[in-house]
Design an enzyme around this catalytic site. Sequence first.
Site, PDB file in Angstrom:
ATOM      1  N   GLN A   1      12.732   4.177 -11.625  1.00 17.24           N
ATOM      2  CA  GLN A   1      11.797   2.819 -11.300  1.00 17.24           C
ATOM      3  C   GLN A   1      10.968   2.525 -12.481  1.00 17.24           C
ATOM      4  O   GLN A   1      10.033   3.401 -12.766  1.00 17.24           O
ATOM      5  CB  GLN A   1      11.132   2.901  -9.922  1.00 17.24           C
ATOM      6  CG  GLN A   1      10.219   1.700  -9.749  1.00 17.24           C
ATOM      7  CD  GLN A   1       9.389   1.694  -8.406  1.00 17.24           C
ATOM      8  OE1 GLN A   1       9.496   2.992  -8.072  1.00 17.24           O
ATOM      9  NE2 GLN A   1       9.303   0.694  -8.102  1.00 17.24           N
ATOM     10  N   GLY A   2      11.197   1.548 -13.379  1.00 17.58           N
ATOM     11  CA  GLY A   2      10.362   1.212 -14.636  1.00 17.58           C
ATOM     12  C   GLY A   2       9.581   0.109 -14.364  1.00 17.58           C
ATOM     13  O   GLY A   2       9.623  -1.025 -14.721  1.00 17.58           O
ATOM     14  N   TYR A   3       8.536   0.474 -13.529  1.00 17.56           N
ATOM     15  CA  TYR A   3       7.606  -0.608 -13.021  1.00 17.56           C
ATOM     16  C   TYR A   3       6.280  -0.445 -14.068  1.00 17.56           C
ATOM     17  O   TYR A   3       5.819  -1.320 -14.705  1.00 17.56           O
ATOM     18  CB  TYR A   3       7.177  -0.839 -11.561  1.00 17.56           C
ATOM     19  CG  TYR A   3       8.111  -1.436 -10.629  1.00 17.56           C
ATOM     20  CD1 TYR A   3       9.469  -1.726 -10.808  1.00 17.56           C
ATOM     21  CD2 TYR A   3       7.688  -2.134  -9.560  1.00 17.56           C
ATOM     22  CE1 TYR A   3       9.984  -2.314 -10.012  1.00 17.56           C
ATOM     23  CE2 TYR A   3       8.365  -2.712  -8.521  1.00 17.56           C
ATOM     24  CZ  TYR A   3       9.822  -2.846  -8.871  1.00 17.56           C
ATOM     25  OH  TYR A   3      10.495  -3.487  -8.013  1.00 17.56           O
ATOM     26  N   SER A   4       5.716   0.655 -13.652  1.00 22.18           N
ATOM     27  CA  SER A   4       4.306   0.738 -14.207  1.00 22.18           C
ATOM     28  C   SER A   4       4.290   1.016 -15.803  1.00 22.18           C
ATOM     29  O   SER A   4       5.106   1.501 -16.281  1.00 22.18           O
ATOM     30  CB  SER A   4       3.701   1.916 -13.711  1.00 22.18           C
ATOM     31  OG  SER A   4       3.728   2.143 -12.131  1.00 22.18           O
TER      32      SER A   4
ATOM     33  N   SER B   1       9.206   8.563 -12.541  1.00 20.11           N
ATOM     34  CA  SER B   1       9.511   9.592 -11.870  1.00 20.11           C
ATOM     35  C   SER B   1      11.151   9.641 -11.993  1.00 20.11           C
ATOM     36  O   SER B   1      11.783   8.827 -11.932  1.00 20.11           O
ATOM     37  CB  SER B   1       9.490   9.541 -10.314  1.00 20.11           C
ATOM     38  OG  SER B   1       8.024   9.392 -10.103  1.00 20.11           O
TER      39      SER B   1
ATOM     40  N   GLU C   1      10.094   0.260  -0.584  1.00 21.67           N
ATOM     41  CA  GLU C   1       9.345   1.405  -0.962  1.00 21.67           C
ATOM     42  C   GLU C   1       8.203   1.705   0.143  1.00 21.67           C
ATOM     43  O   GLU C   1       8.061   2.853   0.402  1.00 21.67           O
ATOM     44  CB  GLU C   1       8.564   1.149  -2.140  1.00 21.67           C
ATOM     45  CG  GLU C   1       7.960   2.493  -2.683  1.00 21.67           C
ATOM     46  CD  GLU C   1       7.465   2.361  -4.148  1.00 21.67           C
ATOM     47  OE1 GLU C   1       7.143   1.503  -4.803  1.00 21.67           O
ATOM     48  OE2 GLU C   1       7.466   3.513  -4.722  1.00 21.67           O
TER      49      GLU C   1
ATOM     50  N   SER D   1      -2.027   2.195  -4.334  1.00 20.85           N
ATOM     51  CA  SER D   1      -2.973   3.305  -4.086  1.00 20.85           C
ATOM     52  C   SER D   1      -3.635   2.763  -2.649  1.00 20.85           C
ATOM     53  O   SER D   1      -3.478   1.969  -2.071  1.00 20.85           O
ATOM     54  CB  SER D   1      -4.046   3.174  -5.137  1.00 20.85           C
ATOM     55  OG  SER D   1      -4.490   1.905  -5.192  1.00 20.85           O
ATOM     56  N   ASN D   2      -4.713   3.663  -2.228  1.00 20.75           N
ATOM     57  CA  ASN D   2      -5.427   3.519  -1.096  1.00 20.75           C
ATOM     58  C   ASN D   2      -6.128   2.044  -1.062  1.00 20.75           C
ATOM     59  O   ASN D   2      -6.158   1.554  -0.050  1.00 20.75           O
ATOM     60  CB  ASN D   2      -6.249   4.524  -0.786  1.00 20.75           C
ATOM     61  CG  ASN D   2      -6.058   5.537   0.023  1.00 20.75           C
ATOM     62  OD1 ASN D   2      -4.803   5.709   0.548  1.00 20.75           O
ATOM     63  ND2 ASN D   2      -6.767   6.773   0.364  1.00 20.75           N
ATOM     64  N   GLU D   3      -6.694   1.819  -2.029  1.00 19.08           N
ATOM     65  CA  GLU D   3      -7.414   0.675  -2.233  1.00 19.08           C
ATOM     66  C   GLU D   3      -6.572  -0.512  -2.284  1.00 19.08           C
ATOM     67  O   GLU D   3      -6.847  -1.392  -1.807  1.00 19.08           O
ATOM     68  CB  GLU D   3      -8.305   0.810  -3.626  1.00 19.08           C
ATOM     69  CG  GLU D   3      -9.631   1.564  -3.507  1.00 19.08           C
ATOM     70  CD  GLU D   3      -8.900   3.018  -3.845  1.00 19.08           C
ATOM     71  OE1 GLU D   3      -7.775   3.147  -4.295  1.00 19.08           O
ATOM     72  OE2 GLU D   3      -9.707   4.135  -3.848  1.00 19.08           O
TER      73      GLU D   3
HETATM   74  C1  LIG Z   1       3.458  10.772  -8.749  1.00 17.77           C
HETATM   75  C2  LIG Z   1       3.297   9.590  -9.248  1.00 17.77           C
HETATM   76  C3  LIG Z   1       4.900   9.069  -9.355  1.00 17.77           C
HETATM   77  C4  LIG Z   1       4.894   7.632  -9.817  1.00 17.77           C
HETATM   78  N1  LIG Z   1       6.276   7.357 -10.150  1.00 17.77           N
HETATM   79  C5  LIG Z   1       6.370   6.043 -10.528  1.00 17.77           C
HETATM   80  C6  LIG Z   1       7.780   5.501 -10.800  1.00 17.77           C
HETATM   81  O1  LIG Z   1       8.562   6.247 -10.537  1.00 17.77           O
HETATM   82  N2  LIG Z   1       7.696   4.269 -11.275  1.00 17.77           N
HETATM   83  C7  LIG Z   1       6.781   3.729 -11.716  1.00 17.77           C
HETATM   84  O2  LIG Z   1       6.838   2.315 -12.206  1.00 17.77           O
HETATM   85  N3  LIG Z   1       5.330   3.986 -11.322  1.00 17.77           N
HETATM   86  C8  LIG Z   1       5.142   5.403 -10.813  1.00 17.77           C
HETATM   87  N4  LIG Z   1       4.154   5.462 -10.462  1.00 17.77           N
HETATM   88  C9  LIG Z   1       2.817   4.766 -11.074  1.00 17.77           C
HETATM   89  C10 LIG Z   1       2.033   4.336  -9.544  1.00 17.77           C
HETATM   90  O3  LIG Z   1       3.005   3.175  -9.101  1.00 17.77           O
HETATM   91  C11 LIG Z   1       0.839   3.626 -10.172  1.00 17.77           C
HETATM   92  O4  LIG Z   1       0.004   4.983 -10.639  1.00 17.77           O
HETATM   93  C12 LIG Z   1      -0.162   3.060  -9.048  1.00 17.77           C
HETATM   94  O5  LIG Z   1       0.574   1.678  -8.923  1.00 17.77           O
HETATM   95  C13 LIG Z   1      -1.394   2.778  -9.708  1.00 17.77           C
HETATM   96  O6  LIG Z   1      -1.512   2.422 -10.790  1.00 17.77           O
HETATM   97  P1  LIG Z   1      -2.395   2.973 -12.271  1.00 17.77           P
HETATM   98  O7  LIG Z   1      -2.086   4.458 -11.972  1.00 17.77           O
HETATM   99  O8  LIG Z   1      -2.071   2.210 -13.222  1.00 17.77           O
HETATM  100  O9  LIG Z   1      -3.800   3.012 -11.625  1.00 17.77           O
HETATM  101  P2  LIG Z   1      -4.819   1.456 -11.763  1.00 17.77           P
HETATM  102  O10 LIG Z   1      -4.103   0.525 -11.227  1.00 17.77           O
HETATM  103  O11 LIG Z   1      -5.493   1.499 -12.893  1.00 17.77           O
HETATM  104  O12 LIG Z   1      -5.892   1.770 -10.597  1.00 17.77           O
HETATM  105  C14 LIG Z   1      -6.771   2.635 -10.996  1.00 17.77           C
HETATM  106  C15 LIG Z   1      -7.944   2.631  -9.894  1.00 17.77           C
HETATM  107  O13 LIG Z   1      -8.274   1.315  -9.525  1.00 17.77           O
HETATM  108  C16 LIG Z   1      -8.204   1.111  -8.164  1.00 17.77           C
HETATM  109  N5  LIG Z   1      -7.709  -0.248  -7.911  1.00 17.77           N
HETATM  110  C17 LIG Z   1      -6.884  -0.992  -9.027  1.00 17.77           C
HETATM  111  N6  LIG Z   1      -6.857  -2.335  -8.457  1.00 17.77           N
HETATM  112  C18 LIG Z   1      -7.595  -2.521  -7.463  1.00 17.77           C
HETATM  113  C19 LIG Z   1      -8.095  -3.671  -6.752  1.00 17.77           C
HETATM  114  N7  LIG Z   1      -7.367  -4.868  -6.798  1.00 17.77           N
HETATM  115  N8  LIG Z   1      -8.958  -3.478  -5.673  1.00 17.77           N
HETATM  116  C20 LIG Z   1      -9.486  -2.184  -5.622  1.00 17.77           C
HETATM  117  N9  LIG Z   1      -9.341  -1.127  -6.336  1.00 17.77           N
HETATM  118  C21 LIG Z   1      -8.298  -1.279  -7.315  1.00 17.77           C
HETATM  119  C22 LIG Z   1      -7.001   1.870  -7.738  1.00 17.77           C
HETATM  120  O14 LIG Z   1      -6.671   2.139  -6.318  1.00 17.77           O
HETATM  121  C23 LIG Z   1      -7.384   3.096  -8.402  1.00 17.77           C
HETATM  122  O15 LIG Z   1      -8.155   4.028  -7.774  1.00 17.77           O
HETATM  123  C24 LIG Z   1       3.878   7.039  -9.960  1.00 17.77           C
HETATM  124  C25 LIG Z   1       2.534   7.335  -9.764  1.00 17.77           C
HETATM  125  C26 LIG Z   1       2.515   8.784  -9.226  1.00 17.77           C
HETATM  126  C27 LIG Z   1       0.916   9.244  -9.389  1.00 17.77           C
END
Ligand SMILES: Cc1cc2nc3c(=O)[nH]c(=O)nc-3n(C[C@H](O)[C@H](O)[C@H](O)COP(=O)(O)OP(=O)(O)OC[C@H]3O[C@@H](n4cnc5c(N)ncnc54)[C@H](O)[C@@H]3O)c2cc1C
Length: 392
Positions: free
Chosen positions: A131-134, A166, A249, A371-373
């Site tokens: 999955q190439g999202y992030s 992943s 998902e 994420s939780n938030e």
């Molecule tokens: C083990 C693992 C596997 C993963 N696998 C994949 C994958 O296969 N493909 C893929 O595309 N991605 C994958 N991800 C990425 C995952 O989807 C992102 O880590 C996730 O969406 C959070 O984005 P970020 O890490 O950029 O954090 P950020 O979005 O930068 O968030 C940082 C912090 O800010 C908080 N935050 C952000 N926005 C808000 C808001 N609007 N209100 C309140 N709080 C907020 C978040 O909750 C977090 O605590 C994976 C992540 C992990 C940890």
Amino acid sequence: MDLSYSAEDEAFRSEVRQWLGDNLSGDFAGVRGLGGTGRENEAHDERLAWDRHLAEHGWTCIGWPQEYGGRGLPLFQQVIFHEEYARADAPRRVNHFGEELIGPTLIAFGSAEQKQRFLPKIVAVEELWCQGYSEPGAGSDLANVSTKARLDGDEWVVDGQKIWTSLAQFADWCFVIARSEPGSTRHQGLSFLLVPMHQDGVDVRPIEQLTGDSEFNEVFFTAARTGKDLVVGAPGDGWSVAMGLLGYERGVSTIGQQVGFARELEKVVALAKDNGSYDDPLIRDRIVQARMGLDVMRLNALRTLSADEPGPGDASVSKLVWANWHRALGELAMAVAGPAGLLVESADPYRVSRLQSLFLFSRADTIYGGSNEVQRNIIAERVLGLPREPKG
Ligand SMILES: Cc1cc2nc3c(=O)[nH]c(=O)nc-3n(C[C@H](O)[C@H](O)[C@H](O)COP(=O)(O)OP(=O)(O)OC[C@H]3O[C@@H](n4cnc5c(N)ncnc54)[C@H](O)[C@@H]3O)c2cc1C
């Protein structure tokens, strides 16, 4: 509300239990328990062979319509399959992204040619997906992606960087969200592309995690190419496809995991009995809390499944509850282990125990898949009707 299984469902449960018992033997006796939390790299080839064995016997994509190679099983029987699968300690499946995410998305949004091209190979576990999202600048705020795609004759040319991808190291294909309309912003002008991984323009760089595993990766696209017809939905309208996929998902694919969680809790309780920490009333209290949490998750899953339509926010409530429960289980495991929890099994090569791996990897549960938030924001806005979060 009737939360019991029908006689037909119970007969199905017996069939699944029997099949798994018969087949997790002989050549496959050694695959029990392989893979799992923080151990996605473990015995990949053996697990791939097992998944293909499942496919040969019609146990992959069981919820898909029959016309696409599935069994068209009702939701309750899908849950039963997952429960029995976990109860048998069968290995972690290798094609989650194909079977649970891109497959259902292609069924809903794909062209007839795309369905014909990709679905049979997902059912047969012949092609694996990632999955190439992030991206470094786009996680929770997915609309901020900066990977670009432009048409060059009959092909899309893709440039940009994805992260946390992943299982990209095993994948044959990646579904990528890319900006295909120059100058567009936010949700507009994005396309949902299917990109082959085995080409010069794709560079996969593993990220080593605290568990010692490299479950996820950075993926660099440098003039990577894919066919003009391998865009899902209309070019520029990728956001609706991307969001449709996230519904899968955060939905069905997470139901039925509680049996696996119960197994992990049993291991923690066994350690507590073994090392004497079971006599500590504070530890016992946390074990009781964990057991109750499992029951709550199970009843909530059955309640959701029994409803005619999923409610808004159901998937977010479920994600929030299981992710926090599982993270707390990892913390409990380390409390039970005591000072021994600080020692790795082996320093060179670096190797942590299963419970340490559970503790370390479960820190990520409250991040991936929303994420939780972010889940709390969804619940606040869509369920509680609170004012929408201001967007900058
Ligand atoms: C083990 C693992 C596997 C993963 N696998 C994949 C994958 O296969 N493909 C893929 O595309 N991605 C994958 N991800 C990425 C995952 O989807 C992102 O880590 C996730 O969406 C959070 O984005 P970020 O890490 O950029 O954090 P950020 O979005 O930068 O968030 C940082 C912090 O800010 C908080 N935050 C952000 N926005 C808000 C808001 N609007 N209100 C309140 N709080 C907020 C978040 O909750 C977090 O605590 C994976 C992540 C992990 C940890």
